[in-house]
Design a protein around this motif. Structure first.
Motif, PDB file in Angstrom:
ATOM      1  N   ALA A  66     -47.701 -57.537 -20.836  1.00 13.85           N
ATOM      2  CA  ALA A  66     -48.185 -56.176 -20.402  1.00 13.85           C
ATOM      3  C   ALA A  66     -48.174 -55.023 -21.367  1.00 13.85           C
ATOM      4  O   ALA A  66     -48.914 -54.152 -21.149  1.00 13.85           O
ATOM      5  CB  ALA A  66     -47.076 -55.626 -19.381  1.00 13.85           C
ATOM      6  N   LEU A  67     -47.510 -54.957 -22.298  1.00 10.42           N
ATOM      7  CA  LEU A  67     -47.251 -54.187 -23.410  1.00 10.42           C
ATOM      8  C   LEU A  67     -48.453 -54.614 -24.739  1.00 10.42           C
ATOM      9  O   LEU A  67     -48.673 -53.702 -25.615  1.00 10.42           O
ATOM     10  CB  LEU A  67     -45.959 -54.233 -24.214  1.00 10.42           C
ATOM     11  N   GLY A  68     -49.130 -55.706 -24.407  1.00 14.41           N
ATOM     12  CA  GLY A  68     -50.024 -55.963 -25.379  1.00 14.41           C
ATOM     13  C   GLY A  68     -49.600 -56.932 -26.429  1.00 14.41           C
ATOM     14  O   GLY A  68     -50.413 -57.199 -27.546  1.00 14.41           O
ATOM     15  N   GLY A  69     -48.597 -57.616 -26.476  1.00 12.49           N
ATOM     16  CA  GLY A  69     -48.054 -58.371 -27.269  1.00 12.49           C
ATOM     17  C   GLY A  69     -47.448 -57.961 -28.593  1.00 12.49           C
ATOM     18  O   GLY A  69     -47.547 -56.652 -28.932  1.00 12.49           O
ATOM     19  N   VAL A  70     -47.007 -58.673 -29.501  1.00 11.75           N
ATOM     20  CA  VAL A  70     -46.799 -58.203 -30.807  1.00 11.75           C
ATOM     21  C   VAL A  70     -47.649 -57.579 -31.674  1.00 11.75           C
ATOM     22  O   VAL A  70     -47.311 -56.957 -32.583  1.00 11.75           O
ATOM     23  CB  VAL A  70     -45.857 -59.453 -31.610  1.00 11.75           C
ATOM     24  N   GLU A  71     -48.788 -57.488 -31.278  1.00 14.09           N
ATOM     25  CA  GLU A  71     -49.618 -56.879 -32.059  1.00 14.09           C
ATOM     26  C   GLU A  71     -49.874 -55.250 -31.960  1.00 14.09           C
ATOM     27  O   GLU A  71     -50.136 -54.537 -32.749  1.00 14.09           O
ATOM     28  CB  GLU A  71     -51.286 -57.552 -31.668  1.00 14.09           C
ATOM     29  N   LYS A  72     -48.959 -54.904 -30.849  1.00 11.81           N
ATOM     30  CA  LYS A  72     -49.154 -53.551 -30.692  1.00 11.81           C
ATOM     31  C   LYS A  72     -47.743 -53.006 -30.689  1.00 11.81           C
ATOM     32  O   LYS A  72     -46.727 -53.574 -30.926  1.00 11.81           O
ATOM     33  CB  LYS A  72     -49.276 -53.430 -28.935  1.00 11.81           C
ATOM     34  N   PRO A  73     -47.544 -51.674 -31.247  1.00  9.30           N
ATOM     35  CA  PRO A  73     -46.216 -51.173 -31.474  1.00  9.30           C
ATOM     36  C   PRO A  73     -45.159 -51.538 -30.412  1.00  9.30           C
ATOM     37  O   PRO A  73     -43.860 -51.803 -30.764  1.00  9.30           O
ATOM     38  CB  PRO A  73     -46.463 -49.829 -31.705  1.00  9.30           C
ATOM     39  N   LEU A  74     -45.461 -51.198 -29.156  1.00 10.95           N
ATOM     40  CA  LEU A  74     -44.437 -51.190 -28.370  1.00 10.95           C
ATOM     41  C   LEU A  74     -43.848 -52.582 -28.102  1.00 10.95           C
ATOM     42  O   LEU A  74     -42.842 -52.942 -27.958  1.00 10.95           O
ATOM     43  CB  LEU A  74     -44.920 -50.847 -26.866  1.00 10.95           C
ATOM     44  N   GLY A  75     -44.972 -53.548 -28.046  1.00 10.49           N
ATOM     45  CA  GLY A  75     -44.696 -55.159 -28.283  1.00 10.49           C
ATOM     46  C   GLY A  75     -43.774 -55.539 -29.279  1.00 10.49           C
ATOM     47  O   GLY A  75     -42.927 -56.208 -29.135  1.00 10.49           O
ATOM     48  N   ARG A  76     -43.868 -55.094 -30.422  1.00 10.50           N
ATOM     49  CA  ARG A  76     -43.207 -55.473 -31.690  1.00 10.50           C
ATOM     50  C   ARG A  76     -42.052 -54.905 -31.494  1.00 10.50           C
ATOM     51  O   ARG A  76     -41.059 -55.723 -31.862  1.00 10.50           O
ATOM     52  CB  ARG A  76     -43.815 -54.639 -32.876  1.00 10.50           C
ATOM     53  N   GLU A  77     -41.645 -53.785 -31.043  1.00 16.37           N
ATOM     54  CA  GLU A  77     -40.192 -53.393 -30.810  1.00 16.37           C
ATOM     55  C   GLU A  77     -39.494 -54.291 -29.800  1.00 16.37           C
ATOM     56  O   GLU A  77     -38.507 -54.568 -30.064  1.00 16.37           O
ATOM     57  CB  GLU A  77     -40.015 -51.982 -30.524  1.00 16.37           C
ATOM     58  N   LEU A  78     -40.103 -54.581 -28.762  1.00 15.62           N
ATOM     59  CA  LEU A  78     -39.509 -55.237 -27.724  1.00 15.62           C
ATOM     60  C   LEU A  78     -39.220 -56.818 -28.419  1.00 15.62           C
ATOM     61  O   LEU A  78     -38.199 -57.285 -27.894  1.00 15.62           O
ATOM     62  CB  LEU A  78     -40.642 -55.252 -26.456  1.00 15.62           C
ATOM     63  N   SER A  79     -40.339 -57.217 -29.336  1.00 13.91           N
ATOM     64  CA  SER A  79     -40.008 -58.577 -29.863  1.00 13.91           C
ATOM     65  C   SER A  79     -38.689 -58.633 -30.472  1.00 13.91           C
ATOM     66  O   SER A  79     -37.842 -59.423 -30.599  1.00 13.91           O
ATOM     67  CB  SER A  79     -41.101 -58.765 -30.720  1.00 13.91           C
ATOM     68  N   LYS A  80     -38.488 -57.387 -31.416  1.00 11.94           N
ATOM     69  CA  LYS A  80     -37.402 -57.411 -32.060  1.00 11.94           C
ATOM     70  C   LYS A  80     -35.962 -57.348 -31.378  1.00 11.94           C
ATOM     71  O   LYS A  80     -34.998 -58.059 -31.711  1.00 11.94           O
ATOM     72  CB  LYS A  80     -37.262 -56.044 -33.123  1.00 11.94           C
TER      73      LYS A  80
END
Length: 109
Positions: A66-80
């Motif tokens: 929903a956040l656009g995956g790890v390619e998007k800033p919000l997704g990167r932070e959630l991934s971390k």
């Protein structure tokens, strides 16, 4: 801990499925069936860290999409934050990553 687990599931499902103008997803909605507090309570009592991580990863994967995956800033932070959760080996080690994820999801909702 059970409340944090349920809240993370709820926030993740809200990100994935809630649409503007429609009724909000609540804790007692059908979509929350496998992610309710009593289910998490049972997993915590058993000390089943792997099952907890599996359920959280299911929800966080939906949120990530929903956040656009790890390619998007919000997704990167959630991934971390999700990576920290996956590295936990005990219930005690789950505590801090769960709080961080819950706070992060609350902020973006």
């Amino acid at each position: 801990m059970e409340t944090s687990l349920e809240t993370i599931a709820l926030f993740s499902l809200k990100l994935a499925y809630e649409e503007e103008g429609l009724s909000p997803i609540l804790r007692d909605d059908m979509v929350m069936g496998d992610y309710q507090k009593d289910i998490f309570e049972l997993l915590v009592k058993r000390g089943d860290v792997q099952a907890i991580q599996f359920k959280m990863n299911e929800c966080l994967s939906l949120a990530m999409d929903a956040l656009g995956g790890v390619e998007k800033p919000l997704g990167r932070e959630l991934s971390k934050l999700s990576a920290q959760l996956s590295q936990a080996q005990s219930l005690e080690q789950l505590g801090q990553p769960l709080l961080a994820i819950k706070g992060y999801l609350r902020d973006i909702l």
